[in-house]
Design a protein around this motif. Structure first.
Motif, PDB file in Angstrom:
ATOM      1  N   LYS A   1      66.520 115.799 -29.298  1.00  0.00           N
ATOM      2  CA  LYS A   1      67.617 115.812 -28.346  1.00  0.00           C
ATOM      3  C   LYS A   1      67.031 115.833 -26.942  1.00  0.00           C
ATOM      4  CE  LYS A   1      70.880 118.164 -31.412  1.00  0.00           C
ATOM      5  NZ  LYS A   1      71.776 119.327 -31.591  1.00  0.00           N
TER       6      LYS A   1
ATOM      7  N   TYR B   1      70.432 107.018 -22.846  1.00  0.00           N
ATOM      8  CA  TYR B   1      70.146 107.520 -24.187  1.00  0.00           C
ATOM      9  C   TYR B   1      71.078 106.901 -25.225  1.00  0.00           C
ATOM     10  CZ  TYR B   1      67.208 111.127 -22.079  1.00  0.00           C
ATOM     11  OH  TYR B   1      66.219 111.788 -21.404  1.00  0.00           O
TER      12      TYR B   1
ATOM     13  N   ASN C   1      61.458 119.108 -34.837  1.00  0.00           N
ATOM     14  CA  ASN C   1      62.384 119.042 -33.709  1.00  0.00           C
ATOM     15  C   ASN C   1      62.022 117.930 -32.732  1.00  0.00           C
ATOM     16  OD1 ASN C   1      60.080 120.013 -32.549  1.00  0.00           O
ATOM     17  ND2 ASN C   1      60.966 121.937 -31.794  1.00  0.00           N
ATOM     18  N   SER C   2      61.060 117.081 -33.130  1.00  0.00           N
ATOM     19  CA  SER C   2      60.612 116.004 -32.241  1.00  0.00           C
ATOM     20  C   SER C   2      59.938 114.917 -33.067  1.00  0.00           C
ATOM     21  CB  SER C   2      59.637 116.552 -31.187  1.00  0.00           C
ATOM     22  OG  SER C   2      58.500 117.121 -31.828  1.00  0.00           O
TER      23      SER C   2
ATOM     24  N   THR D   1      71.506 107.121 -29.843  1.00  0.00           N
ATOM     25  CA  THR D   1      71.038 107.730 -31.083  1.00  0.00           C
ATOM     26  C   THR D   1      70.611 106.641 -32.059  1.00  0.00           C
ATOM     27  OG1 THR D   1      72.567 109.586 -30.795  1.00  0.00           O
ATOM     28  CG2 THR D   1      71.644 109.258 -32.983  1.00  0.00           C
TER      29      THR D   1
ATOM     30  N   LEU E   1      66.872 110.216 -33.607  1.00  0.00           N
ATOM     31  CA  LEU E   1      66.780 110.993 -32.382  1.00  0.00           C
ATOM     32  C   LEU E   1      67.570 110.316 -31.280  1.00  0.00           C
ATOM     33  CD1 LEU E   1      63.431 110.450 -30.508  1.00  0.00           C
ATOM     34  CD2 LEU E   1      63.977 109.135 -32.534  1.00  0.00           C
ATOM     35  N   VAL E   2      67.804 111.050 -30.227  1.00  0.00           N
ATOM     36  CA  VAL E   2      68.495 110.521 -29.053  1.00  0.00           C
ATOM     37  C   VAL E   2      67.433 110.124 -28.042  1.00  0.00           C
ATOM     38  CG1 VAL E   2      70.192 111.003 -27.260  1.00  0.00           C
ATOM     39  CG2 VAL E   2      70.428 112.071 -29.516  1.00  0.00           C
TER      40      VAL E   2
END
Length: 311
Positions: A299, A126, A224-225, A128, A164-165
């Motif tokens: 996340k 992952y 959130n996505s 960011t 996002l990650v």
């Protein structure tokens, strides 16, 4: 599937499930049902057999990589005319050989990816960042293929996307598989769109009571996505296959004869999305194209890649 060894202790039911054949049920005393231990033992035997098959598949794919690399090297050597000049017919034959080698290399990579995902050995890396450069790079890599097939590919960066990650390589693989699927089924002159947008993924506990959508939207105003979609003007997918298209080795019945590949592209995409804690689905009607979408949380969520099912 391989041949069952003579000393294997599979029951008839387990052997039938493993090989896909139908055999007579094992003779058990009347009124003597399978016990929990019987079921557990047969389940473990089937899982072990599946693991051996997956490992054998990965081993075979690895063994094919070296001779294929040598073959491709010789083709490139001949195409560069380092061993002498070529006539037009020879160039055509070498071009066909190179295309076939690339197709075989793609199959091998699918086998390797499938085996890693199936055994749960895949590692996520992952970082960011913004997903726009990732999507743009995939489009650049696929633009030539789409031009060759007479297809238009459109992507416009969305400046509203939050950071996002995510695992860039895995995300690109998902998008590549979706673009490849679209290119296979869209006729020349057709169009494919790649689009990304912020998304509010409303995950609810199945046991929780339903909350009106307006209240949920007010309580969770921020996305959130990220939702990524690949739409095409292809023939579409019948509703009864909207879930099955993501199964391993599945191919639509009407396309089995003329479609390239082995039916692993969408299955690998599903596993990768699930490994990122996301969800993938398709919206389509027969004769009206298809839209494949997936969402990944801002996340990462740790989920076993080989166990994931669409939520």
């Amino acid at each position: 599937m391989g041949v069952v060894p003579e000393n294997a202790c599979l029951s008839r039911e387990a052997e039938s499930a493993a090989t896909g054949t139908v055999s007579a049920p094992a003779q058990r005393p009347t009124g003597d049902p399978l016990t929990y231990d019987d079921l557990l033992r047969e389940y473990n035997q089937l899982r072990e057999r599946s693991g051996r098959t997956t490992n054998a598949l990965a081993s075979a794919a690895h063994d094919l990589k070296t001779p294929l690399a040598i073959l491709n090297g010789y083709i490139e050597l001949l195409q560069n005319e380092k061993l002498g000049p070529l006539n037009e017919r020879q160039r055509e034959i070498l071009g066909d050989m190179q295309a076939s080698g690339q197709r075989l290399q793609h199959f091998i990579q699918d086998f390797l990816s499938y085996s890693v995902l199936e055994t749960g050995e895949m590692k996520m890396r992952y970082e960011t960042g913004n997903v726009n450069p990732c999507l743009s790079e995939v489009c650049r890599l696929w633009s030539h293929r789409f031009q060759e097939r007479g297809l238009a590919l459109y992507f416009l960066a969305n400046e509203k996307l939050p950071e996002l990650v995510f695992d860039s390589a895995k995300l690109q693989r998902v998008i590549s598989n979706l673009l490849e699927n679209a290119s296979k089924f869209t006729l020349a002159g057709g169009t494919v769109w790649l689009h990304a947008e912020p998304y509010m993924w409303e995950r609810r506990n199945p046991n929780s009571s339903a909350i009106p959508s307006e209240r949920r939207r007010q309580n969770n105003p921020l996305p959130n996505s990220v939702k990524v979609s690949v739409s095409d003007t292809g023939p579409g997918i019948p509703a009864e296959y909207h879930i099955e298209v993501f199964d391993d080795f599945f191919r639509l019945p009407q396309n089995e004869a003329q479609t390239e590949g082995m039916g692993l592209g969408l299955a690998i995409a599903r596993r990768l999305v699930n490994a990122m804690g996301g969800k993938i689905w398709v919206e389509s009607e027969l004769g009206a194209g298809a839209k494949f979408s997936f969402i990944v949380p801002l996340k990462p969520v740790v989920i076993a890649p080989n166990k994931g099912k669409n939520k």
